[in-house]
Design an enzyme around this catalytic site. Structure first.
Site, PDB file in Angstrom:
ATOM      1  N   CYS A  73     134.485  58.737  -7.489  1.00 56.08           N
ATOM      2  CA  CYS A  73     134.521  59.589  -6.299  1.00 56.08           C
ATOM      3  C   CYS A  73     134.092  58.752  -5.102  1.00 56.08           C
ATOM      4  O   CYS A  73     132.986  58.206  -5.102  1.00 56.08           O
ATOM      5  CB  CYS A  73     133.562  60.766  -6.427  1.00 56.08           C
ATOM      6  SG  CYS A  73     133.402  61.447  -8.088  1.00 56.08           S
ATOM      7  N   GLU A  84     133.867  67.279   2.735  1.00 58.20           N
ATOM      8  CA  GLU A  84     134.988  66.407   2.422  1.00 58.20           C
ATOM      9  C   GLU A  84     136.300  67.161   2.283  1.00 58.20           C
ATOM     10  O   GLU A  84     136.333  68.296   1.800  1.00 58.20           O
ATOM     11  CB  GLU A  84     134.729  65.654   1.115  1.00 58.20           C
ATOM     12  CG  GLU A  84     133.550  64.702   1.169  1.00 58.20           C
ATOM     13  CD  GLU A  84     133.396  63.886  -0.094  1.00 58.20           C
ATOM     14  OE1 GLU A  84     132.901  62.755   0.013  1.00 58.20           O
ATOM     15  OE2 GLU A  84     133.758  64.377  -1.184  1.00 58.20           O
TER      16      GLU A  84
END
Length: 296
Positions: free
Chosen positions: A142, A204
């Site tokens: 990630c 995000e």
């Protein structure tokens, strides 16, 4: 970009008496005509930030040196809620909850889900030195595409796929030849916000990338504490333990959102070889973290 930076810069100057000499230099009237003035507010914010960096450094003196360097050197891609690029900002500022809340800073990210030929999913446990979500378990990798030409390419999410290949090497030591860029399948996008602690957090627009490859893994201890492959039943047991708080086991909020909303039906497609049928890159799913899931 000026709308993102002008307000906080003025507030910052007003609240910072220690930089009054800087104010006088920046705002002293002059009859000189500037030679050029591209995006002046953005320039002034960068200049003022660099002047005050000593104070920031002192405030974060306990931060791991590697993570500290990445926080200040990496430039994330700022986007709006339609995933249109609106500017860039340091990884440090993009993860400060006060800036996220005050400016609604939203940055582009990606989450890789790597399966081996037995259709087991590779998970990682984030290192103890990670600034956000240390020691939580999450999907394979990630991170963020950076504000650079190769990772800003929009067509077929090529910039994001380039970034994924780069970070799989950085974090897990997976060679680029093990994960060719054209083998990543961008399945969808999610938008979420999640606090890590009182200071740090995430906001995000996250690209979800799937790939099926047998790879060699050599974790970087600065990034990764542990790794494991899991099948469906083993992942469900991890979910049960996380929900019960057993052994302090925690999952990252973005991983849990993907698990709860998409993962197991997409896993079916992985096993059947029909993953392209699940692709939906037109929709941006705005997901809300479940309050029962701990993210501290």
């Amino acid at each position: 970009m000026s709308s993102l930076t002008s307000i906080p810069f003025q507030k910052w100057l007003a609240a910072s008496p220690s930089i009054s000499p800087l104010k006088s230099l920046l705002f002293k009237p002059t009859s000189c005509k500037p030679l050029f003035h591209p995006k002046p507010t953005h320039f002034l914010l960068r200049f003022a930030t660099s002047v005050a960096m000593g104070d920031v450094a002192a405030a974060d003196s306990g931060m791991d040196a590697v993570q500290r360097r990445l926080m200040f050197e990496d430039e994330c891609i700022l986007v709006d809620e339609n995933d249109q690029v609106v500017g860039h900002e340091s990884k440090y500022n993009c993860h400060l909850m006060e800036k996220i809340e005050a400016l609604n800073l939203l940055h582009r990210a990606f989450s890789v889900f790597l399966f081996n030929s037995k259709y087991e999913l590779l998970l990682q446990q984030r290192s103890t030195t990670k600034v956000t979500f240390p020691l939580v378990w999450t999907n394979t990798c990630c991170s963020h595409p950076l504000y650079r030409d190769s990772e800003l390419i929009e067509e077929n999410a090529l910039g994001v796929r380039n970034a994924a290949q780069r970070k799989l090497l950085d974090e897990l030591g997976i060679p680029a030849e093990d994960v060719p860029v054209d083998q990543f399948v961008p399945l969808g996008r999610i938008l979420y916000k999640a606090p890590s602690d009182g200071k740090w957090g995430e906001h995000e627009l996250d690209y979800l990338l799937f790939i099926v490859r047998d790879v060699s893994v050599h974790p970087n201890p600065d990034e990764v504490h542990d790794v494991k492959y899991v099948n469906r039943e083993e992942l469900k047991e991890l979910l049960r333990k996380a929900d019960a708080g057993e052994g302090g086991l925690k999952l990252s909020p973005w991983f849990r959102l993907v698990v709860d909303n998409f993962l197991f039906k997409w896993w079916d497609h992985v096993e059947k070889g029909t993953i392209n049928e699940a692709v939906d890159m037109k929709t941006i799913h705005k997901l809300i973290e479940k309050p029962s899931i701990s993210t501290a």
